[in-house]
Design a protein around this motif. Sequence first.
Motif, PDB file in Angstrom:
ATOM      1  N   CYS A 175      37.803  27.695  66.355  1.00  0.00           N
ATOM      2  CA  CYS A 175      38.854  27.779  65.336  1.00  0.00           C
ATOM      3  C   CYS A 175      39.522  26.414  65.252  1.00  0.00           C
ATOM      4  CB  CYS A 175      39.869  28.853  65.727  1.00  0.00           C
ATOM      5  SG  CYS A 175      41.347  28.819  64.700  1.00  0.00           S
ATOM      6  N   PHE A 203      42.329  25.688  64.638  1.00  0.00           N
ATOM      7  CA  PHE A 203      43.714  25.748  65.118  1.00  0.00           C
ATOM      8  C   PHE A 203      43.800  26.131  66.593  1.00  0.00           C
ATOM      9  CE2 PHE A 203      43.443  26.557  60.643  1.00  0.00           C
ATOM     10  CZ  PHE A 203      44.429  25.743  60.111  1.00  0.00           C
ATOM     11  N   CYS A 204      42.877  27.003  67.065  1.00  0.00           N
ATOM     12  CA  CYS A 204      42.993  27.568  68.414  1.00  0.00           C
ATOM     13  C   CYS A 204      41.905  27.084  69.366  1.00  0.00           C
ATOM     14  CB  CYS A 204      42.935  29.094  68.365  1.00  0.00           C
ATOM     15  SG  CYS A 204      44.045  29.802  67.151  1.00  0.00           S
ATOM     16  N   HIS A 263      39.854  33.504  61.683  1.00  0.00           N
ATOM     17  CA  HIS A 263      40.157  33.792  63.076  1.00  0.00           C
ATOM     18  C   HIS A 263      41.265  34.840  63.102  1.00  0.00           C
ATOM     19  CE1 HIS A 263      41.636  32.429  67.269  1.00  0.00           C
ATOM     20  NE2 HIS A 263      40.735  33.389  67.348  1.00  0.00           N
ATOM     21  N   CYS A 312      44.842  34.108  64.803  1.00  0.00           N
ATOM     22  CA  CYS A 312      45.844  33.260  64.137  1.00  0.00           C
ATOM     23  C   CYS A 312      45.841  33.478  62.627  1.00  0.00           C
ATOM     24  CB  CYS A 312      45.610  31.790  64.463  1.00  0.00           C
ATOM     25  SG  CYS A 312      44.134  31.105  63.682  1.00  0.00           S
TER      26      CYS A 312
HETATM   27 ZN   LIG Z   1      42.786  30.464  65.413  1.00  0.00          ZN
END
Ligand SMILES: [Zn+2]
Lengths: 85, 937
Positions: A6, A8-9, A57, A60
Amino acid sequence: MQLFTCPFCGPRPETEFHFGGDADNDRPGAEASDASWTDYLFFRHNRKGPAREIWMHLSCREAFLMERDTVTHTVTATLALGGEA
Amino acid sequence: MSGWRTGAGWALDRSESLSFTFDGKTVPTFKGDTVASALLASGQRIVGRSFKYHRPRGFWGAGSEEPNGIADIHGAQHRPNVQMTLEPAAQGLRLRSINGHPTAEHDRMAFLDRFSRFIPAAFYYKTFMRPDWHLFEPRIRAMAGLGRLDLAAQGFGPSASVNTTCDVLVVGAGPAGLAAAKTEAKAGRKVILCDEGMHVGGSLLYRPARIDGQEARDWVAAMVAELTALGVRILARTTAFGRYDHGLTGLAEAQPGGAAPRIWHVRAAETILAAGAIERHLPFANNDLPGVMSAEAGLHYLARFGVAVGRRVVVATTNGTAYDTARALHEAGAEVTLLDLRGRAAAGQHPFRIIAGQTIETALGRRQVEAVRLASGERIEADTVLVSGGHTPTVHLYSQAQGKLRWDEGLRAFLPGDPVPGLRVIGAAVGIYDLSRILPGQGVVATAYGSSTALWPKPRAKGRIWLDMQNDVTTKDVELAHRENLTSVEHLKRYTTLGMANDQGRMSNLPGLALMAELTGRSIPETGTTTYRPPFSPVPLASFAGLRGGELMNPVRRLPLEAEHRVDGALFREYGGWLRPAWFGPDEGAVMREAKAARQGVGLFDGSPLGKIEVIGPDAAKFVDFIYYNTMSTLKPGRCRYGFVLTEGGAVYDDGVLVRLDENRFIVSCSSSHVQGMGLLLEEWRQDKFDRSRVVIHDTTANYATLTVTGPKSRDLLQAIGLEAALDDASLPHMALTLGQFQGDEVRITRVSFTGDRSYELSIRADRALGLWRRLKEAGRAFDAVLLGGEALMILRAEKGYIVIGKDTDGRTRPMDLGVKGPFEKRKGDYLGRRSLHLPAVADQARDLVGLESLGAEPLPVGAHVVETVAGKRRSRGFVTTSHMSPNLNRPIALGLVEGGSARMGEVVTLHHLGQEVQARIAPVCALDPEGRLLDA
Ligand SMILES: [Zn+2]
């Protein structure tokens, strides 16, 4: 169990992700012909080899672009949409 | 009787004598034995029967390659199909052989072997097809299968799975694996080392060798101590059963007691495969007789368990490894003859007879091997024949990782070809068998195995030569497959069942395809090999389930007020993933009482799971306009509007009320069971089509409890408890919203109705809901308040014809079919699913929601089909979706989807259900108060 990254993650197991479809399956406008609308609705490339896909995802809730190979399952890139992250 | 105990056997603790039973016979054993070693020591030769011909079967191997030694464990810790070579012997175990009727020794079905020429490969497809396979199927199925499941037994106890990561996973703790683990750990890497055996050490557990001046086993012990000190996690009795994507390996770790093997999901940056190699059989007639075993296993049983597998032993080999076996058995006191198929004996002095260049033509004996006859005609008396037909590297995990195998003509084996990223294969698994090459520079003193040859099965051999001992596949079956043109390896496998036994072809695949290569005039690599798939060894499904069983199978979501409802006598059921009161009271009669009382006084319903997804931002109105079928941007702040959300295909996906809190803030009150799905849908469209800085989605469903107060006296009750809000109908009309207070907490009061009566939904912080709920119950006594369960609510909404999505609709129900045509006909601008509503194919599907009045006294059966006869054929015109006895109308009510239904009001239709026919009249969906007067009553 595949590992997707991801934007972001970071890397997370595939069960945390939701497939959103081919990246380039743009929604036709309201005046689209029956044929182009049903293409958009029902016809999938089901590509063998490199593919560009939208995934979300679920942890998030961010959708992103993933480039991967459907044969080798290699993930070549994951990119945030809208220039974030 | 042929096996016997020597005084040796390092794995045994002889201080304690134990016993278990096998087919009712008591078998003495020691701590440290496997079930197989104890059975062999007791002289038990026949330990099972083959699958098809019920031939007697003895042990072949000493590890997971064993095709024959499978038994069921009975009693409290029942487990079917246990591989006895890997099962530790334990006091009181009760084992039963498989396929023996009644026992392996005495099998009534053994006569089948005499009919074997009538039951060749795929016999059941041919013999039993006329008149109908299904006539024969039950008896054939009863004869087939391996162990028997004891349905009265508890089954496995649950084992929680482990997810972990490491730098290096080493599969196989033989010399190569141990050395690799040490190298990696010393470099500072986090290492996990696993091995399927009870002890780590691999071949060093039984092969004679000295390493760095130490006996092999002492070297292993020192390595284990060193690895442990370096922080290496060592897992014994743990099989790496599968290789999956992105460096994931599945391990199954055997558990003590009755627990299922524990699954480890190991994500390793690098995996080192040091899984060794498996010894091959030799092709000769009757090579399946009990007493014919792997030479490696013979050595293994002797060194580790002090079990000599025979007294008069013929060792037949294509390579040097079996010399270790011959020497050790000779030293233990057995009479040994070694047949070296390479044509000349290995260099050096050998204290046993060696015959070079002679193959075994046939094994002789009825229930077990009694002698062998060589190609020369010489007969050698023997109670045991130990064979080594070379070795097959264990490359399963490499192959599962999409690695392409290459044929090595020198080693006559498939070896890993191109490297697979993240996977390294070492040791015997890449065909390196000599210990001095596996541990270079470590002062290894061990047998040098020298050259090897291969002996593949040949066509038109005399007698029956077994390839797959469990499934009874002989060379004749491969020849039959070839004659019938099933020459690809995948066809060969499926036609003959070659390699389908639970050893997954570890022994049988290569000789089978070598024979097919010979028959077709192709080379072995041209013939190819079947695809390796997980699991390498059988893993019980209970292991994969782990803790996911019973309540944890699909955990329910729980109401904040669950405990309070239990005190009030609620019966709980699962509705859309939530555990909710079905009714309050000891029996189902409560449902009718609740539904009746709610329309007379006031009903209290816990509607907390109702969706409360907030849509916030300057583009929120534009966004909900796109999401909903109905125009929503015209909604005024403080007001609510009912609407549909469609799929892009035009079907109704959800319905519910949209609340506009203020100009830029909406609440999507979606169905309880659709909260997850709606959240996802909103998020997807927000990110796909909208400016994400101008609209956001925030799911607050779990933050609030929603308490519904419904019925003619609902406003009076609310006024009695004092919510600090104007509740008169001018201030708070139907489909409006106001904010109140209860004990300092904000209460959102929405006047919406799912019952048709005047109703209010009170949303309050979930952790403060109990006070409000108790207050409603207490004050409610004066208004004849009743607690409503979900079942009564279903009746109330059905009386009004209010739909439940997914119950009164299906995947092709459009909003027009539910009577909501306005937006379809008039709405300008785009919305979700709009274009699909105009597709000609979709328009053809018209099936309207209608009411159905039973002409009988009983409610209509849900699912009953409306049937009509068209051109002599009866066909369905729709079906009943909802049906209840209405306590308020005192008659049955029903809803259904019927083709052309809205134009057929008053028509009587026939309904068919489970062979019965009933009549019903098509009616409007709303059976009670069609003018809607109760909303303001
Ligand atoms: Zn994420």
